[in-house]
Motif scaffolding. Sequence first.
Motif, mmCIF file in Angstrom:
data_model
loop_
_atom_site.group_PDB
_atom_site.id
_atom_site.type_symbol
_atom_site.label_atom_id
_atom_site.label_comp_id
_atom_site.label_asym_id
_atom_site.label_seq_id
_atom_site.Cartn_x
_atom_site.Cartn_y
_atom_site.Cartn_z
ATOM 1 N N THR A 75 55.357 122.334 4.520
ATOM 2 C CA THR A 75 55.843 121.090 5.110
ATOM 3 C C THR A 75 56.362 121.369 6.513
ATOM 4 O OG1 THR A 75 58.103 121.364 4.317
ATOM 5 C CG2 THR A 75 56.533 120.271 2.818
ATOM 6 N N GLU A 76 56.554 120.327 7.274
ATOM 7 C CA GLU A 76 57.085 120.498 8.628
ATOM 8 C C GLU A 76 58.435 121.190 8.592
ATOM 9 O OE1 GLU A 76 58.319 117.825 12.557
ATOM 10 O OE2 GLU A 76 57.324 116.866 10.845
ATOM 11 N N ARG A 77 59.268 120.811 7.629
ATOM 12 C CA ARG A 77 60.597 121.416 7.516
ATOM 13 C C ARG A 77 60.501 122.895 7.137
ATOM 14 N NH1 ARG A 77 64.717 119.659 10.091
ATOM 15 N NH2 ARG A 77 65.147 117.724 8.985
ATOM 16 N N GLU A 78 59.579 123.225 6.243
ATOM 17 C CA GLU A 78 59.409 124.631 5.853
ATOM 18 C C GLU A 78 58.931 125.465 7.036
ATOM 19 O OE1 GLU A 78 58.331 123.689 1.164
ATOM 20 O OE2 GLU A 78 56.718 124.057 2.615
ATOM 21 N N LEU A 79 58.050 124.890 7.855
ATOM 22 C CA LEU A 79 57.598 125.586 9.063
ATOM 23 C C LEU A 79 58.746 125.800 10.038
ATOM 24 C CD1 LEU A 79 54.153 123.830 9.674
ATOM 25 C CD2 LEU A 79 54.505 126.257 9.129
ATOM 26 N N GLN A 80 59.620 124.800 10.150
ATOM 27 C CA GLN A 80 60.780 124.934 11.028
ATOM 28 C C GLN A 80 61.705 126.048 10.543
ATOM 29 O OE1 GLN A 80 62.244 120.912 10.772
ATOM 30 N NE2 GLN A 80 61.188 120.259 12.644
ATOM 31 N N VAL A 81 61.929 126.077 9.227
ATOM 32 C CA VAL A 81 62.791 127.112 8.647
ATOM 33 C C VAL A 81 62.169 128.491 8.864
ATOM 34 C CG1 VAL A 81 63.708 128.044 6.481
ATOM 35 C CG2 VAL A 81 63.874 125.589 6.956
ATOM 36 N N LEU A 82 60.858 128.596 8.650
ATOM 37 C CA LEU A 82 60.169 129.867 8.846
ATOM 38 C C LEU A 82 60.248 130.315 10.303
ATOM 39 C CD1 LEU A 82 58.408 132.094 7.598
ATOM 40 C CD2 LEU A 82 56.404 130.670 8.092
ATOM 41 N N ALA A 83 60.088 129.381 11.228
ATOM 42 C CA ALA A 83 60.175 129.713 12.656
ATOM 43 C C ALA A 83 61.563 130.243 13.004
ATOM 44 C CB ALA A 83 59.846 128.489 13.503
ATOM 45 N N CYS A 84 62.593 129.607 12.444
ATOM 46 C CA CYS A 84 63.958 130.079 12.694
ATOM 47 C C CYS A 84 64.181 131.463 12.095
ATOM 48 C CB CYS A 84 64.969 129.086 12.112
ATOM 49 S SG CYS A 84 65.100 127.526 13.023
#
Length: 198
Positions: free
Chosen positions: A138-147
Amino acid sequence: MTAVLICDDRRGVCEGLARAMSAVPGVRRIDCVAYDDELLATYFRQPADLVLVGTQQGTGIGTEVTRRLSAAHPRADIIVFGPAEDVTGIAAAIAGGARGYLRWESSGAEVTNVLADRLTGEAAIPRPSDAGLKVQLTERELQVLACMSQGKSNGRIGHELFLSEDTVKTHARRLFRKLGAKDRAQAVAHGFRYGLVT
């Protein structure tokens, strides 16, 4: 018979790994070198079946030599080792050509198991299956992974994404499951390898 090349400028680290590796049947040679030119020269002169490269958090040490060795010798089988919290360093080394990693906290038995796995052709990093790669984050999971790839704590990620720390942990558990990762370092390594983070 297997030759192992250990690259780290800390003598105690090299000696400890060499002792662990020498317990594995089939290992015929173990060499220890410092970084950069010494590793490249030694590998060029006498290629090893397995190269272990140490990383040191916040220094970039290990990452650059991994990239250089992999670029010069694409078939080199490189495993990096470093502290589990050095997510960024480990992930960068994986992106630079390392094929696996060991946590600094690994026991002697875990180290010897990794070498034994290499002797039988097993991967040091569990890799997602082809089916797993098709799973959409999900977009949120990608954001968390990027962080995570930037070495940020769950608390810091929550602050930046306006989420509670528990919610961040939930997203992290989900993306770990989708990527077939056991922890942050492995998830970020997969993220770099498969272009999910840059």
